[in-house]
Design an enzyme around this catalytic site. Sequence first.
Site, PDB file in Angstrom:
ATOM      1  N   SER A 149       1.582   7.946   3.205  1.00 37.26           N
ATOM      2  CA  SER A 149       0.732   8.151   4.373  1.00 37.26           C
ATOM      3  C   SER A 149      -0.358   7.066   4.418  1.00 37.26           C
ATOM      4  O   SER A 149      -0.025   5.884   4.489  1.00 37.26           O
ATOM      5  CB  SER A 149       0.153   9.572   4.347  1.00 37.26           C
ATOM      6  OG  SER A 149      -0.371   9.922   5.606  1.00 37.26           O
ATOM      7  N   GLU A 213       9.461  13.608  10.787  1.00 36.16           N
ATOM      8  CA  GLU A 213       8.025  13.339  10.966  1.00 36.16           C
ATOM      9  C   GLU A 213       7.729  13.072  12.438  1.00 36.16           C
ATOM     10  O   GLU A 213       8.643  12.915  13.268  1.00 36.16           O
ATOM     11  CB  GLU A 213       7.599  12.154  10.106  1.00 36.16           C
ATOM     12  CG  GLU A 213       7.781  12.378   8.618  1.00 36.16           C
ATOM     13  CD  GLU A 213       7.038  11.360   7.768  1.00 36.16           C
ATOM     14  OE1 GLU A 213       5.889  11.041   8.098  1.00 36.16           O
ATOM     15  OE2 GLU A 213       7.623  10.896   6.771  1.00 36.16           O
ATOM     16  N   HIS A 248       6.647  15.112   6.924  1.00 32.02           N
ATOM     17  CA  HIS A 248       5.662  14.191   6.365  1.00 32.02           C
ATOM     18  C   HIS A 248       5.329  14.499   4.905  1.00 32.02           C
ATOM     19  O   HIS A 248       5.079  13.584   4.122  1.00 32.02           O
ATOM     20  CB  HIS A 248       4.383  14.230   7.207  1.00 32.02           C
ATOM     21  CG  HIS A 248       3.392  13.166   6.862  1.00 32.02           C
ATOM     22  ND1 HIS A 248       3.666  11.818   6.987  1.00 32.02           N
ATOM     23  CD2 HIS A 248       2.120  13.238   6.376  1.00 32.02           C
ATOM     24  CE1 HIS A 248       2.614  11.107   6.611  1.00 32.02           C
ATOM     25  NE2 HIS A 248       1.668  11.946   6.234  1.00 32.02           N
TER      26      HIS A 248
END
Length: 269
Positions: A149, A213, A248
């Site tokens: 991320s 995602e 995610h």
Amino acid sequence: MNGLGYRLPKTETFELQASRSGKNYRIFVSVPAKPAPADGYPILYALDGNACFASLAEAMRLQSRHPLGLEPGLIVGIGYDTGEPFETNRRFYDFTTPASPSGTRPDGSPWPETGGAEAFLSFIENELKPEIERRYPVDRERQALFGHSLGGFFVLHTLLEQPDAFRFYIAGSPSVWWDESVLLKRLPEWRKHAHEGKPDNRIQLMIGVGAEEKQNMVEGAKQAYGLLAPLESCGMRVAFELFDGEGHVSVIHPLISRMLRFVFQPADR
């Protein structure tokens, strides 16, 4: 039950203060049971150590025990003094370049302080690495950096700023949207100079993202890969992994298994 809880075998933890920022970091280390080779252990540095170190260490311990498994290597998690998986404010500062985002975050909360990537990279290079090398035998030619991320953004930022800092770069679900996609805007010029300068062909990059995602995360990861893939023509290895059915957060665990093979797979296999 003896009430002592579970402890990861062959792991150690210590605190380290960054001299430049004065901030403290909790460092997690997994040490192989097998002796180090003559050149030292290959090593993987992982951001968000509180969240991913245990999974990395156990996967490495299991997959390196068989003669036909992975080469044993050190796992170093860079974390914070917290019992939670993430320390949101600290990671936002450490993993980002300076920016002034408008409004609030998608969840409605205010933006934390940002812009500490330069200081954080300096801490890793000038303080953490020397301390790890003082404590353990390390192969400096086989070092890897993993982040997810915002950590994935930091991995790509490090590749652009100091490509010789690591041999392997693993960017999971990289937040290339940060600061109006400044990183994607920089990549074409960086690629041009890399072509001209013939980058070290030992550099290997993996970008991974979950297929479930948010669309902008998937497309951002694909864009970053597309901009860097042409560097394979001058020797740099660039891989892209799209993990079906993963979001995610859930993508982290399948990515761990793939990245361990990417970094620690013996050269003759």
